[in-house]
Design an enzyme around this catalytic site. Structure first.
Site, PDB file in Angstrom:
ATOM      1  N   HIS A 166     -10.621 -35.820  27.950  1.00  0.00           N
ATOM      2  CA  HIS A 166     -10.082 -37.038  27.332  1.00  0.00           C
ATOM      3  C   HIS A 166      -9.293 -37.879  28.334  1.00  0.00           C
ATOM      4  CE1 HIS A 166      -6.441 -34.451  26.438  1.00  0.00           C
ATOM      5  NE2 HIS A 166      -5.810 -35.590  26.654  1.00  0.00           N
TER       6      HIS A 166
ATOM      7  N   ASP B 263     -12.347 -29.225  26.992  1.00  0.00           N
ATOM      8  CA  ASP B 263     -11.673 -30.489  27.308  1.00  0.00           C
ATOM      9  C   ASP B 263     -11.378 -30.565  28.806  1.00  0.00           C
ATOM     10  OD1 ASP B 263     -10.341 -32.863  27.253  1.00  0.00           O
ATOM     11  OD2 ASP B 263      -9.018 -32.344  25.600  1.00  0.00           O
TER      12      ASP B 263
ATOM     13  N   SER C 283      -1.413 -33.708  29.536  1.00  0.00           N
ATOM     14  CA  SER C 283      -2.854 -33.498  29.396  1.00  0.00           C
ATOM     15  C   SER C 283      -3.484 -33.357  30.778  1.00  0.00           C
ATOM     16  CB  SER C 283      -3.484 -34.682  28.674  1.00  0.00           C
ATOM     17  OG  SER C 283      -3.066 -34.740  27.339  1.00  0.00           O
TER      18      SER C 283
END
Length: 716
Positions: free
Chosen positions: A86, A222, A651
């Site tokens: 992402h 991810d 992240s």
């Protein structure tokens, strides 16, 4: 995420034994004094200098801020970068077309020549940091207004940044901590030639979609991979085919052993924003006013995007990134409302402030701190309705390209219209380039629907604070239906197609631009959003000083339990353990701290946008084709849990074992602890990570890109 201090002497006193080691995001320069002993007890085998050193290579040299909003890490001697899927989403979407849809189908460069350069992507290396609190605070005094204080501080900051950038070689950033009670400067080096190496298909990289976002158990690959390039001498350089892969000072070795309950785990990264010093009034404002408007506005934008995204792959690509970003925060803010309400966080903060207020109004402290709590509470009472208003309007700006068109393309066209012929010749190419980018991310029928729906929501729901005058007028003239006006405005506006923009450049007119219905509407909204009454301006000034004193007083009185500053996108370290949640029948794992590929396949729904899976993966799972990446229990582990303290910006952060070896990739948190940006819950807080073995299995076994794995340093 967040933290720390004023002097090395003061630093030593910051962490009493009552502070849990898994709470806090710590400055690397203070690890030896504040955290190293605790970390060793939990399993750290590195010295503090091996984590952070100015003169020798250390872990910090392998950690980068990725494109200003995420974290990434170097995992090979040839500049290979690992981050979340992402985080790379924009770059992957940018390089995707309906014919070559890397977002949907995945992509792996077979050679370095096949690696793809996105138009705008950079990584930022952390060089060093230092305390400049005494110098900054030496230029302010108690008689200054907040505006005067800010002006003096900014002037000193400019000097510090110039003194340390070595003629532009480095980027220097001076940041405020503890609400302006301390200041540190950070020296960075940016590399802008960053190329896409590979990504799994979206069905893996975004498996579970919005349904599983912020949830556990999780089964998501991810991750995405890039490479940093430099000139022949290893220096930053603009993109060139003559550039070579960067040879980093340090890259992370990759551990294939896997993890078990209570294993030591630390995370380094760039946490974006926390508010753990936020007063009770601010928490209540968010829960009752700001966040509900955010959630409703985000959902309105998403619903109208989705109508068009479902029509074709091409339209899906246009809005994929904006939708994903909006959806992420939509669910986050609803989770914040639920968690902060459930745990009565505002109530507990109010109790702390009552205790502080008693201390503040004692004879010794009244002159400095006596009116702090009252001033803060008055500010929130005055701005509650404005916060609701602002969040409705912000979601309009975030979900439609044309909400802020007056301040972006409109402003450039205004400058062009006022310029002479020579200046216009210079401005025209940049304006056309801006137009190209705008229409890559905008489908006019969708933009009409989004804008009309957001205007209706804003005008009808923001009832406690005056809305933008032009919006109010249009709403009254059309009985609250904005579709007619929006459709006509798009038909008449010069900013809704590249051909119209070109025509304006050929025959510019200030009057035409001033009367453009979309530009006028945009300017009306952005001007109104930025404006505030004298009363609010004064309250904001008083609040800034009071909030700073509240934090100072909480630390001085030792009433405040938090011993670190809020996160603000500066490099931090958090440490803890691999730690399970209570047993969950949805998870097939023997202990609820990891998930398996079998569990992922159980969620499979053929053709479903969120839970579809490639046929090859289904077949490989059926045959237990896990190769060298199988756990000792025979399964392939997908995701695992730790109790590290992270937030947005982390992240893509590396999860490291006690030897500084890569064991996973942080990508999410659990919804039960969604209040974590405001208050840390040592029982509920979890970080959700991709198991590095699953990452490597997807690259080597599933995707057939073993050459990528071969350049890593693997530890068996």
């Amino acid at each position: 995420m967040k933290k720390l201090l004023l002097s090395l002497i003061a630093a030593i006193t910051l962490v009493p034994s009552s502070v849990k080691a898994d709470e806090g995001m710590w400055f690397l320069m203070f690890i030896e004094r504040l955290n190293h002993r605790d970390m060793q007890k939990m399993g750290l085998q590195l010295t503090a200098q091996e984590i952070y050193s100015i003169n020798n290579h250390s872990l910090k040299d392998a950690i980068v801020q990725f494109n200003g909003g995420c974290t990434a890490e170097l995992i090979s001697k040839d500049g290979l970068v690992l981050t979340n899927h992402h985080c790379g989403y924009d770059a992957i979407a940018e390089q995707s077309t309906a014919e070559k849809n890397h977002l949907k189908n995945g992509f792996w460069a077979k050679t370095r020549a096949e690696e793809i350069k996105p138009s705008s992507l950079f990584v930022r290396f952390f060089v060093r940091m230092d305390d400049c609190s005494k110098r900054i605070l030496g230029v302010v005094n108690a008689t200054m207004t907040e505006a005067e204080r800010e002006k003096a501080i900014n002037a000193e900051i400019a000097k510090i940044e110039k003194e340390n950038n070595e003629g532009g070689k480095y980027t220097v950033s001076v940041r405020s901590f503890f609400q302006g009670n301390e200041y540190y400067y950070f020296v960075y080096q940016d590399y802008k030639d960053v190329r896409l190496v590979g990504t799994p298909p979206e069905s893996l990289g975004k498996f579970g979609g919005d349904t599983d976002n912020w949830e556990w158990p999780r089964h998501t690959a991810d991750f995405s991979m890039f490479r940093v390039y430099a000139d022949a001498n290893g220096n930053p350089a603009e993109y060139s085919t003559s550039n070579v892969p960067l040879q980093p000072k340090h890259h992370l070795p990759v551990n294939l052993k896997g993890v078990k309950e209570n294993d030591f785990a630390m995370i380094l990264g760039y946490p974006g924003r926390t508010n753990r010093w936020m007063p009770a009034g601010g928490i209540e404002q968010n829960v009752k006013f700001a966040y509900p408007a955010w959630v409703e506005g985000a959902k309105t934008g998403m619903d109208n995007m989705k109508k068009y995204m479902n029509q074709s792959d091409a339209l899906n690509l246009v809005y994929a990134s904006k939708f994903a970003s909006t959806a992420n925060y939509w669910k986050n803010r609803q989770g914040m409302i639920d968690a902060l309400s459930k745990f009565q966080t505002a109530k507990s903060k109010a109790a702390q402030e009552a205790k502080f207020n008693k201390w503040a109004n004692s004879a010794a402290n009244k002159a400095k701190y006596g009116n702090v709590v009252e001033t803060i509470n008055n500010y929130y009472k005055l701005t509650n309705e404005k916060s609701r208003h602002d969040n409705y309007l912000q979601q309009l700006f975030r979900t439609t390209t044309f909400g802020t068109i007056g301040r972006t393309l409109g402003k450039q066209l205004e400058t062009y219209a006022k310029a002479d012929a020579a200046k216009r010749a210079q401005l025209a190419p940049a304006i056309l380039e801006m137009a190209d980018e705008l229409f890559k991310e905008a489908h006019i029928p969708a933009e009409k629907d989004i804008l009309a729906a957001q205007l209706k929501l804003y005008s009808t729901k923001s009832t406690g604070y005056a809305i933008a005058p032009m919006v109010e007028k249009i709403g009254k003239e059309n009985n609250g239906d904005f579709s007619k006006y929006v459709n006509a405005a798009f038909d008449l506006s010069i900013v809704t197609s590249k051909d119209r923009i070109k025509a304006f450049l050929d025959l510019p007119s200030e009057g035409l631009l001033a009367n453009d219905p979309l530009v006028a509407l945009s300017n009306d909204m952005t001007t109104h959003f930025s404006s505030k009454s004298d009363a609010i301006a004064k309250a904001q000034n008083d609040f800034g000083a009071a909030y700073r004193k509240l934090v100072e007083g909480l630390r001085e009185s030792k009433i405040g339990e938090i011993k670190y500053p809020d996160a603000n996108s500066t490099l931090r370290l958090t440490y803890g353990k691999v730690r399970s949640l209570p047993a969950d029948k949805r998870n097939d794992a023997t202990i609820n701290n990891y998930t398996t590929l079998t569990g992922q396949v159980k969620k499979y729904k053929k053709g479903d946008q969120e839970f579809d899976l490639p046929a090859r993966l289904l077949e490989m799972n059926k045959n237990k084709d896990f190769g060298r990446y199988a756990d000792k229990d025979g399964s392939l582990h997908v995701n695992f849990l730790t109790d590290n303290d992270i937030t947005g910006g982390n992240s893509g952060s590396p999860v490291l074992n006690g030897k500084g070896e890569l064991i996973g990739l942080a990508f999410d948190g659990n919804i039960e602890a969604m209040a974590g940006d405001v208050i840390f819950d040592k029982n509920l807080q979890r970080t959700i990570n991709v198991d590095i073995r699953y990452v490597l299995w997807v690259i080597e076994n599933f995707s057939g890109a073993k050459h990528i794995v071969d350049e890593m340093t693997l530890v068996k």
